[in-house]
Every structure is written in C-alpha cells, then in structure tokens.
Design an enzyme around this catalytic site. Structure first.
Site: not given
Length: 241
Positions: A13, A132
């Site tokens: 990330d 998500d």
C-alpha cells in the site's frame, strides 16, 4: 476438500511515495512504515511471492491513479501484479494494464451496473471487483463514504455481470491483525464468484480458516511486514487442503 492452489498475495500500500499500512484505511492512521515500494516488491519476490497486490492510496483518495508507480513496481517485482486505487473508468483500467498490471481492482465504479457489465465483458480475468465493507455497507471513494448497498447484493450483481473475481475486505479490520471477518466472507461466497479475502489476517491459522471457508486466496499486509509468518510458512500451512 479444496483442490486449487491457495494464493497468499503480499500487499504493498503506497501513500505519498512510501509503503505504509493504515488502520482501517484511514489516511491519518499510519501503523507501519514499509519503506520504498520498489524495494518491498523486490523483497516479496525474493521470498517466493507468486503475485503482488499494489494499492495506490493517493489514487484511491483522489480518484486519479499513479500509473508510473504501477510501472515501477511491476518491473521491480517481475511478478503478476494486481493494482487498485482510483480506477473508475475503462480508460484508466486499460492504462494500468498497459503500465504492467495483469489485474486491476475497481471499487467505487463497480456500483454502476452499466460500468460493471461493460468492464466485465471487456476485461474478463483482468478485472477484480473490490468489495470493501464497513459497518455492513460497501465503502466507496477511498473508503471515505458508505454506499447504500450490502456486500451480498454487490456480489450478486457481479455474478450476474460475469465478473471473474472479487476482493472482499473488512475495512474495520484492515491493518488490525484482529483476524479475518469470516461472517462477511460467508455472505459473499454463495454468489459463486472466486473470492480473495483481505483485512485482519494475522496468522497462518487465519489463512487456513479463509481457505477452508472457500476463498481462492488472501491478501496479507501487516502480518508479513511484522513478521507474523513468512510466505513459505503460509504456503506450507495451506497446501493440500
């Protein structure tokens, strides 16, 4: 008994050019500094990764992907690369594939039925829909806003559109090392689309549980960076199930 090869995919990330882990996806809550994303890609490749998972957090928050990041990580890792973060049009997906990705994850854009059908048809195996979930609803716009759709409903839409693969993330557990949300996975798996699980994975026992639930793979971030297990240990624990 499951017979497919369970894939454990290391997460990279990236925020403002550096590899990080965030608590629950919140931009201000950096929990781990992972250094240079290119160096991290090389590290995971050397440790036996079969694929890398790159999330462009700046792109997720702004809606504009960082394509040179994709190119640099793809070249450094030398592995199949799935990327996400701000991919909200067919043109941006195409650009990421041209930059070296082999899969592109879309989240916010997938809530549009017309986009979902077009993208599933056009990109096939190269498209991953990211579901998500926070507080029972699908989170969008870099996890900053809750939609009015549930994970199960979006999964059904994806199945009807012919989507090849889902990435299902518990946003509340992401970066927490609190264990996967098996209840969330149980809501989504019946749709019949292959699922990669993410969020909260802390141990090889968590990977075993996710595999036993029926997922085809899992994304691991904080656990690998904190040395909770190695990729070799992950493969050994999930082989032959």
């Amino acid at each position: 008994m499951l017979t497919h090869q369970f894939e454990v995919i290391p997460a990279i990330d990236v925020l403002e050019g550096r590899a990080v882990r965030l608590a629950q996806g919140r931009r201000e809550a950096v929990t781990i500094e992972g250094g240079d994303p290119v160096d991290l890609a090389r590290r995971f490749a050397s440790e036996g990764a079969t694929r890398l998972h790159l999330v462009d957090l700046d792109g997720a928050f702004s809606g504009t992907p960082t394509l040179d990041l994709v190119a640099r990580v793809a070249q450094a890792g030398g592995l199949p690369l799935q990327v996400g973060g701000g991919y909200r049009s067919a043109a941006s997906i195409e650009a990421a594939l041209d930059a070296g990705a082999d899969r592109v994850m879309v989240g916010t854009a997938a809530l549009s039925p017309s986009f979902l059908e077009e993208a599933a048809t056009r990109f096939g195996e190269a498209l991953v829909v990211a579901i998500d979930v926070r507080d029972g609803s699908v989170a969008v716009d870099g996890w900053t806003r809750a939609s009015e759709i549930t994970a199960a409903e979006l999964a059904r839409r994806c199945a009807q559109a012919g989507v090849a693969r889902l990435l299902v993330t518990s946003a509340s557990r992401d970066g927490s090392l609190a264990g996967p949300d098996l209840g969330l996975l149980a809501e989504v798996l019946p749709c019949g689309v292959p699922v990669l699980a993410a969020g909260g994975i802390a141990s090889v026992a968590d990977l075993v549980a996710v595999r036993a639930a029926g997922c085809e793979g899992a994304v691991a971030g904080s656990a690998l960076l904190r040395g909770r297990f190695t990729l070799a240990e992950a493969r050994e624990a999930t082989a032959g199930m």
